[in-house]
Scaffold this motif. Structure first.
Motif, short mmCIF file in Angstrom:
data_model
loop_
_atom_site.label_atom_id
_atom_site.label_comp_id
_atom_site.label_asym_id
_atom_site.label_seq_id
_atom_site.Cartn_x
_atom_site.Cartn_y
_atom_site.Cartn_z
N GLY A 1 45.25 25.91 43.15
CA GLY A 1 45.44 27.36 42.73
C GLY A 1 46.72 27.51 42.04
O GLY A 1 46.78 28.19 40.88
N TYR B 1 46.75 30.92 43.86
CA TYR B 1 46.50 31.29 42.40
C TYR B 1 47.05 32.87 42.40
O TYR B 1 47.77 32.78 41.49
CB TYR B 1 44.88 31.53 42.35
N TYR C 1 43.59 28.13 47.90
CA TYR C 1 43.61 28.41 46.44
C TYR C 1 44.03 29.68 46.16
O TYR C 1 44.69 29.89 45.19
CB TYR C 1 41.89 27.90 46.15
N GLU C 2 42.95 30.77 46.56
CA GLU C 2 42.92 32.07 46.14
C GLU C 2 44.04 32.69 46.23
O GLU C 2 44.82 33.28 45.38
CB GLU C 2 42.04 32.80 46.86
#
Lengths: 349, 349
Positions: free
Chosen positions: B266, B241, B237-238
């Motif tokens: 993300g 993103y 995700y991070e």
DNA sequence: TGTTTTGTGAGGAACGTACCTCATTTCTGC
DNA sequence: GCAGAAATGAGGTACGTTCCTCACAAAACA
């Protein structure tokens, strides 16, 4: 429900764990009568606790029974049906090592009486199951119910017969296929326009469902799209050629065609003869010779396909479940609508 | 090659037909030494003539051997890998009745050393095969070759390791997937524009092949398309993103995004936070929670998917062929690139 | 109380293949 | 033509399940 990784779990272990005899386990496992409900429960608890699954190979071996399936497939020039027949042959070879016996019968296409006669001619001793491409008439429905009473489970293939006593349906969700076709067509024609619809016959429920799905999405998501047809092409070259030619003549403004039936060679020839090749968005069903070539030549934009081979395999799985009981085997996965563009074409299967 | 429909063909019939003893038939069937070439040929001719296929169930029963497969699947938050692990569990339950034994091992993602350690920790007595999601480094390659020497066949899954001693690859043609994505993106952006590319890591061969395929078709078929990236999101995700956010900031004119990797949640969050939701064409891989919701909410246009369940089944087929010999079983069909739009979404499998 | 009826246990014979041992035949090289 | 090696045959047991038969026990009936 922890499963021992060690030596294989057998019916003997199961009997011991349940605190009953082998004979009782066998009676429960094979649904034979003469076991008290409380005892059945004991055995079933042990099955769950040990995670017991019977050895299918040994089971089939001991039964010493082959599973015979008659495939009643329409003949004629329909390319998809030819591929389906081929899939029956191929899969039939493979399942012989699993005690399967496929018999392929080609019957006159679009002929309910011929289908009924074929169903009624089946011998329950030879065929535990029959897979039919259903035609939705009362007489076919009755024949299916009758076959069931004679001990033949009928599985509908490609085209369903809802409300009948068929033991299962193997095929795609045709309404969803029609909706998908409409969504793609809508994207391909951002300025709206008129889309011509073609089917094989309005007596085939799969074709009708596709059209209904197409109409629904076209009406709600793409109000700019107008619709012409559907016209019927009889799923053959000549009929589809003429129906398409007439449709194109009646609506010179057509910006796309959706053929929910077969006869794609005739459809493409009519487009070419009208000098519209490449200027119409074309969406068709079933990846066959003509549609494949159409994709490569940029004459067909998208092909929606149901894999005959998967369908035949799903019939096999469904039939085995009918014979072996639903617990012995996982149910067949639903058949998917495959989308093909020029670039994700696959080799022949 | 006409096949008798009557009573089942056994090795005894085969021996008689070939004019040899049962022992010799057995030696030929199981590739044991000590048979004259001429005799082998006699038996093989009889096999072909009768269309003999050995009963797989009886065969497995007599071998009294289970086929153990270790699945080494990356852990972490990658949704696709979670689905893959789930598929291993599900298929593992089903194959137990066919003497299959699946063991699932989650290993740290994106970590070649962890993968190598896991491979080296395998016991050939327990696992005849290992299925790994390969990371393309020399040490992994060596570990695979080493495992092979220890008697463990390694099958690469999802991400291949060409040139190594792997016994097979189960996964999609990633270059074709990239080409398909480009063909769709080109259609969706008829006026050209710049497309942002995102991957998990350039160390994963599947991601790299997708990008290569995308670039190739974009360059030849859609010269109006420009390309930004690829940026790496670490399949989480991070990372995804941030990578997407930076990409969108650096190229405010982006008209589409192709995510060849994971981390779709993300990616979609970054698009939403940039206020671009619905104004970008988005093509992503793998039908998971985020991509499914993205399709329904019109935030994702197309999802290219490889079915984890089919892949696990294909590993099972491949492993069985390795153990039983190639003649006993048809090879697994190649894994297909599934295309999903909002309208042909399927239920969870 | 005795007599059915019903539930359970014990044991064995298949099913088709794999794999073992031991005896016999057929091929080698000399 | 002979020893020795190689090829083949004969026959058995085992695998896990199904499906028999027969005996016995427990419940139901009178």
């Amino acid at each position: 429900m922890d499963v021992k990784p060690g030596p294989r779990l057998t019916v003997h272990d199961l009997a011991e764990a349940a605190g009953v005899s082998l004979a009782t386990v066998d009676r429960v496992l094979n649904g034979r009568a003469g076991v008290r409900p409380a005892t059945v429960e004991k055995v079933e608890a042990a099955i769950a606790r040990l995670g017991f699954r019977r050895d299918l190979g040994a089971s089939m071996l001991a039964r010493s029974r082959t599973i015979g399936i008659a495939f009643l497939i329409p003949g004629g020039t329909n390319r998809f049906m030819a591929k389906l027949a081929e899939a029956v042959e191929q899969c039939g070879r493979d399942v012989r090592s699993q005690r399967g016996q496929f018999d392929l019968v080609r019957i006159p296409p679009m002929d309910p009486s011929a289908l009924v006669a074929a169903i009624e001619g089946l011998d329950p001793a030879r065929h535990a199951c029959a897979a039919i491409v259903a035609i939705d008439t009362t007489e076919v429905r009755d024949a299916v119910d009758n076959a069931r009473e004679r001990g033949i489970s009928v599985i509908t293939l490609v085209s369903d017969l809802p409300g009948s006593g068929r033991a299962g349906f193997v095929g795609i969700d045709n309404a969803a296929a029609g909706r998908t076709a409409a969504a793609l067509m809508g994207r391909f024609c951002p300025d709206g326009g008129r889309i011509g619809l073609v089917v094989g016959s309005l007596g085939l429920s799969d074709h009708v469902h596709r059209i209904e799905g197409f109409r629904a999405v076209a009406a709600t998501d793409f109000p700019g799209l107008a619709i012409a047809g559907p016209v019927e092409g009889e799923d053959a070259y000549e009929g589809t050629y003429q129906a398409t030619r007439d449709l194109l003549a009646a609506h010179p403004d057509l910006s796309g065609l959706y053929n929910a039936g077969a006869g794609n060679a005739g459809l493409l020839a009519a487009i070419e003869d009208a000098g519209l090749g490449g200027r119409l968005r074309v969406i068709a069903h079933e990846l066959t010779g003509p549609t494949r070539r159409g994709l490569v030549a940029d004459r067909v934009d998208v092909v929606l396909d149901q894999s005959p081979l998967w369908e035949v395999r799903a019939v096999w799985t469904t039939a085995r479940r009918l014979v072996l009981g639903p617990d012995a085997l996982a149910p067949a996965a639903p058949i998917e609508i495959r989308l093909f563009l020029k670039h994700n074409l696959i080799a022949e299967d």
